[in-house]
Design a protein around this motif. Structure first.
Motif, PDB file in Angstrom:
ATOM      1  N   ARG A 100       1.807   7.357   0.665  1.00 55.92           N
ATOM      2  CA  ARG A 100       2.832   8.151  -0.007  1.00 55.92           C
ATOM      3  C   ARG A 100       3.099   7.599  -1.395  1.00 55.92           C
ATOM      4  O   ARG A 100       2.902   6.430  -1.669  1.00 55.92           O
ATOM      5  CB  ARG A 100       4.111   8.139   0.829  1.00 55.92           C
ATOM      6  N   GLU A 101       3.587   8.484  -2.255  1.00 56.74           N
ATOM      7  CA  GLU A 101       3.782   8.144  -3.661  1.00 56.74           C
ATOM      8  C   GLU A 101       4.752   6.987  -3.856  1.00 56.74           C
ATOM      9  O   GLU A 101       4.538   6.117  -4.696  1.00 56.74           O
ATOM     10  CB  GLU A 101       4.282   9.367  -4.447  1.00 56.74           C
ATOM     11  N   LYS A 102       5.839   6.980  -3.074  1.00 56.31           N
ATOM     12  CA  LYS A 102       6.835   5.933  -3.288  1.00 56.31           C
ATOM     13  C   LYS A 102       6.285   4.546  -2.970  1.00 56.31           C
ATOM     14  O   LYS A 102       6.691   3.561  -3.573  1.00 56.31           O
ATOM     15  CB  LYS A 102       8.110   6.222  -2.509  1.00 56.31           C
TER      16      LYS A 102
ATOM     17  N   ARG B  44      -4.054  11.322   0.192  1.00 62.30           N
ATOM     18  CA  ARG B  44      -2.751  11.462   0.828  1.00 62.30           C
ATOM     19  C   ARG B  44      -2.611  10.588   2.081  1.00 62.30           C
ATOM     20  O   ARG B  44      -1.941  10.944   3.041  1.00 62.30           O
ATOM     21  CB  ARG B  44      -2.439  12.911   1.161  1.00 62.30           C
TER      22      ARG B  44
ATOM     23  N   VAL C  33       3.553   3.608  -5.874  1.00 60.42           N
ATOM     24  CA  VAL C  33       4.146   3.104  -7.115  1.00 60.42           C
ATOM     25  C   VAL C  33       4.365   1.595  -7.023  1.00 60.42           C
ATOM     26  O   VAL C  33       4.044   0.851  -7.955  1.00 60.42           O
ATOM     27  CB  VAL C  33       5.475   3.837  -7.424  1.00 60.42           C
TER      28      VAL C  33
ATOM     29  N   LEU D 272      -4.042   7.260  -2.355  1.00 59.13           N
ATOM     30  CA  LEU D 272      -3.054   8.205  -2.861  1.00 59.13           C
ATOM     31  C   LEU D 272      -3.670   9.592  -3.010  1.00 59.13           C
ATOM     32  O   LEU D 272      -3.068  10.599  -2.627  1.00 59.13           O
ATOM     33  CB  LEU D 272      -2.506   7.707  -4.196  1.00 59.13           C
TER      34      LEU D 272
END
Length: 135
Positions: free
Chosen positions: A27-29, A24, A32, A21
């Motif tokens: 991705r954040e989604k 990069r 999570v 994360l």
């Protein structure tokens, strides 16, 4: 000892997720989702009685079977989610490819129009530079 190994394993996985994360690469989604899974595994490693309790409530004879069933369900849901994301991406790529094709056609038309205007201007210039002949 098994609890310690499981705890270290889950922590390493969480650290890898955070590093991906941070760089990069993830991705954040999606991060999570994996962080929630990692925290859930940490809870199960810290309190293995929860698995026995859940197996008793759900009527599963062997708690490890419940763990495998939950993992299978999770993998099916992740695959379904990724299939949904891929379908959306394919639709967006198709639309973008169509737009690029339209723009490429417009550029070719403009270049053709500019070439024809420059040829006409060149012919007019040559016609104006010719010496007049007397007949």
């Amino acid at each position: 000892m098994a609890i310690l190994v499981g705890f270290i394993f889950v922590l390493v996985i969480l650290l890898v997720i955070f590093e991906l994360l941070r760089r990069r690469h993830l991705r954040e989604k999606y991060a999570v989702l994996w962080i929630v899974i990692g925290i859930g595994l940490l809870v199960l490693v810290a309190f293995p009685q929860l698995l026995f309790w859940a197996a008793g409530i759900l009527g599963v004879q062997v708690p490890s079977n419940l763990l495998f069933a939950m993992a299978l369900l999770l993998l099916v849901l992740v695959c379904l989610h990724l299939s949904f994301e891929q379908s959306q991406a394919e639709d967006e790529i198709r639309v973008l490819a169509e737009e690029v094709g339209i723009l490429r056609l417009k550029v070719l038309q403009l270049e053709a129009r500019q070439d024809s205007h420059s040829k006409i201007a060149e012919q007019n210039k040559q016609a104006n530079n010719r010496p007049e002949t007397i007949s």
